[in-house]
Write a protein that holds these residues in place. Structure first.
Motif, PDB file in Angstrom:
ATOM      1  N   CYS A 313       1.588  -4.825  -5.491  1.00 32.54           N
ATOM      2  CA  CYS A 313       0.171  -4.620  -5.800  1.00 32.54           C
ATOM      3  C   CYS A 313      -0.650  -4.268  -4.559  1.00 32.54           C
ATOM      4  O   CYS A 313      -0.590  -4.948  -3.548  1.00 32.54           O
ATOM      5  N   ARG A 314      -1.439  -3.184  -4.660  1.00 37.78           N
ATOM      6  CA  ARG A 314      -2.250  -2.734  -3.528  1.00 37.78           C
ATOM      7  C   ARG A 314      -3.742  -2.931  -3.790  1.00 37.78           C
ATOM      8  O   ARG A 314      -4.577  -2.185  -3.286  1.00 37.78           O
ATOM      9  N   SER A 315      -4.062  -3.949  -4.612  1.00 36.44           N
ATOM     10  CA  SER A 315      -5.459  -4.107  -5.010  1.00 36.44           C
ATOM     11  C   SER A 315      -6.387  -4.367  -3.819  1.00 36.44           C
ATOM     12  O   SER A 315      -7.561  -4.041  -3.874  1.00 36.44           O
ATOM     13  N   CYS A 328      -1.361   3.838  -6.267  1.00 32.92           N
ATOM     14  CA  CYS A 328      -0.447   2.694  -6.310  1.00 32.92           C
ATOM     15  C   CYS A 328       0.716   3.051  -7.246  1.00 32.92           C
ATOM     16  O   CYS A 328       0.500   3.519  -8.364  1.00 32.92           O
ATOM     17  N   CYS A 335       2.221  -1.654 -14.226  1.00 35.71           N
ATOM     18  CA  CYS A 335       0.931  -2.345 -14.235  1.00 35.71           C
ATOM     19  C   CYS A 335      -0.049  -1.647 -15.180  1.00 35.71           C
ATOM     20  O   CYS A 335      -0.442  -0.506 -14.949  1.00 35.71           O
ATOM     21  N   THR A 344      -7.379  -6.298 -10.061  1.00 33.60           N
ATOM     22  CA  THR A 344      -8.192  -5.115 -10.314  1.00 33.60           C
ATOM     23  C   THR A 344      -7.788  -4.405 -11.600  1.00 33.60           C
ATOM     24  O   THR A 344      -8.490  -3.543 -12.088  1.00 33.60           O
ATOM     25  N   CYS A 352      -8.958  -0.503 -11.115  1.00 38.67           N
ATOM     26  CA  CYS A 352      -7.703  -0.027 -11.722  1.00 38.67           C
ATOM     27  C   CYS A 352      -7.853   0.064 -13.245  1.00 38.67           C
ATOM     28  O   CYS A 352      -7.433   1.036 -13.863  1.00 38.67           O
TER      29      CYS A 352
HETATM   30  S1  SF4 Z   1      -2.465  -0.564 -10.326  1.00 33.99           S
HETATM   31 FE1  SF4 Z   1      -4.016  -1.785  -9.225  1.00 33.99          FE
HETATM   32  S2  SF4 Z   1      -3.776  -3.891  -9.992  1.00 33.99           S
HETATM   33 FE2  SF4 Z   1      -1.945  -2.763 -10.600  1.00 33.99          FE
HETATM   34  S3  SF4 Z   1      -0.437  -3.187  -8.991  1.00 33.99           S
HETATM   35 FE3  SF4 Z   1      -1.477  -1.273  -8.416  1.00 33.99          FE
HETATM   36  S4  SF4 Z   1      -3.247  -1.909  -7.128  1.00 33.99           S
HETATM   37 FE4  SF4 Z   1      -2.465  -3.768  -8.167  1.00 33.99          FE
END
Ligand code: SF4
Lengths: 373, 99
Positions: A313-315, A328, A335, A344, A352
């Protein structure tokens, strides 16, 4: 409501867009701080109607998204204790903790209840004196006065089986953190209108000055957002950096003085961790010493929990405007809002989720940005 | 949760020593705490968030903002591209002749 409908008027929106197009001569990047504004922008396609050289960067203004994992885990721990009624706003139910969420606790037999207002939780406490009622207090400055009033009332009415798990966050330190990031590309801010309805605008001139950044207090209707962008663009083109109020119908410079005085009595500022970002000095509120008895963390002794974020996760980067959601790898595959990996995606106000919901991947403008990146 | 919504106050009463209102959100009526906006009157609009009125919604400044938007349109007429306007007029003219 007649004038709210007018704030969605497409003909006026077109004129504002024309005016913005005439104003901008160079590329500019501005950040809308609030998740509510992000959703309005994506929903009405404002980002795509704007001239190419205005980029909107989505800010960290979603309280559900930024609530740190440790706090979610504390909530899960407290909610699963026998004799506890755990009350929360509905959008916290699916926020993933280290290994479960509140929804899971509820289906496992925990007494987790969704309330609309913190006063509803207080009423539950009055009606069930034999149980411990805990309210999950999350949110920005717009939400904090309501939570503060609930605990203020609890003390006044001597309701002792009521407590708060507090994780409130403040906007100005977040703006400062964004500006201080070495990768920061933000040149102007659209400040969150309803946060300023409570707090007023007095916290912002110092920030505008220190970071030489225009800050325009902005509402949530399409015309409000366009007007915020127009004013920010005008300042940027002229080399100005002032605080402007483009949402005077709901924001007074002094904010709401009654709410502010209750806030100051019930809360004091504290350093707070933001999920995906880390600790931001002075960016949170905790209960003041006079209200320490109502702090669920002390009442239930939940410290030293081990927490684990999903590695994919890159939130954190999404929250700071460093990447867009579709960059991401998990976005839309592993996701989705039904199976969220990060906050997110889980929150209805998260960036997201907004991109997923409004299919923002399939649009030409986004493909263009994606290929440039 | 972060979203605050405008509504119209349709009734005010006192409960447990706290001023409360019935607020109409375009058909849905809810109980709202007025502790932070005690001076609001029936018929006025307020921004409501998680059961609390947090600020009066000022109709006058709403209308002022809308007038400003209208004026941006007026500026458009005044400073807009004269060539474009002339071209639009030429396009319109043959249509009118046909009538
Ligand atoms: S889409 Fe958004 S919430 Fe989902 S893993 Fe990637 S950064 Fe995280």
């Amino acid at each position: 409501m007649k004038y709210i409908d007018e704030f969605q008027d497409p003909a006026l929106a077109r004129r504002l867009l024309d005016d913005i197009a005439r104003t901008v001569t160079r590329p500019w990047a501005m950040m809308e701080v609030c998740g509510g504004q992000t959703h309005s922008i994506i929903r009405h396609g404002i980002d795509q109607l704007l001239p190419e050289n205005i980029e909107l960067i989505h800010g960290p203004g979603c309280p559900v998204c930024v609530t740190p994992l440790e706090v979610i885990d504390k909530a899960l721990e407290i909610a699963s204790r026998p004799g506890v009624v755990f009350c929360s706003f509905g959008d916290m139910l699916r926020v993933p903790g280290s290994d479960r969420d509140l929804f899971w606790i509820k289906s496992d037999g925990g007494d987790v209840r969704v309330v609309y207002s913190p006063l509803d939780a207080l009423r539950i406490a009055q009606q069930t004196p034999g149980r411990q009622v805990v309210f999950f207090g999350v949110g920005f400055e717009t939400t904090a006065p309501a939570i503060a009033m609930a605990v203020h009332q609890a003390k006044r009415l001597e309701v002792r089986n009521f407590s708060l798990l507090v994780s409130h966050v403040r906007v100005p330190p977040a703006i400062e953190a964004v500006m201080r990031s070495p990768d920061c590309r933000v040149q102007a801010f659209l400040a969150a209108g309803h946060v300023c309805s409570v707090m007023g605008t007095t916290e912002y001139p110092d920030l505008a000055d220190t970071y030489k950044v225009p800050i325009v207090v902005t509402g949530f209707e399409p015309l409000d957002i366009l007007e915020g962008i127009r004013r920010a663009a005008r300042q940027l083109e002229r080399g100005e950096h002032r605080v402007e109020n483009a949402y005077p119908r709901a924001v007074r410079p002094q904010g709401n003085p009654v709410a502010l005085s209750v806030l100051r009595e019930v809360f004091t500022t504290t350093d707070r961790a933001w999920r995906g970002i880390g600790i931001i000095a002075g960016s949170g509120w905790r209960l003041s010493d006079a209200y320490r008895d109502y702090d669920a963390e002390h009442r239930f002794d939940v410290t030293c929990l081990v927490t684990e974020e999903p590695a994919v996760c890159r939130s954190g980067e999404v929250l700071q405007g460093l990447i867009k959601p579709h960059e991401c790898a998990a976005f839309g595959t592993t996701c989705t809002p039904r199976t969220p990996l990060g906050a997110t995606m889980v929150s209805s106000e998260g960036t997201c989720a907004a991109y997923y919901l409004y299919r923002r991947l399939a649009t030409p403008r986004m493909e263009e940005t994606a290929s440039v990146d | 949760m972060c979203l605050a919504v405008p509504g119209r106050v349709v009734g005010i009463e006192e409960r447990d020593g706290t001023p409360m209102a019935r607020v109409d959100f375009g058909g849905v009526v809810k109980d709202v705490c007025l502790a932070y906006l005690p001076e609001i009157q029936v018929g006025e609009y307020a921004i409501v968030h998680v059961g609390f009125a947090i600020q009066r919604l000022d109709e006058e400044s709403a209308l002022a903002t809308l007038r400003l938007f209208e004026r941006i349109g007026a500026l458009d007429e005044e400073f807009g591209d004269a060539w474009e306007r002339a071209a639009a007029e030429v396009e319109r003219a043959p249509e009118e002749e046909n009538r």
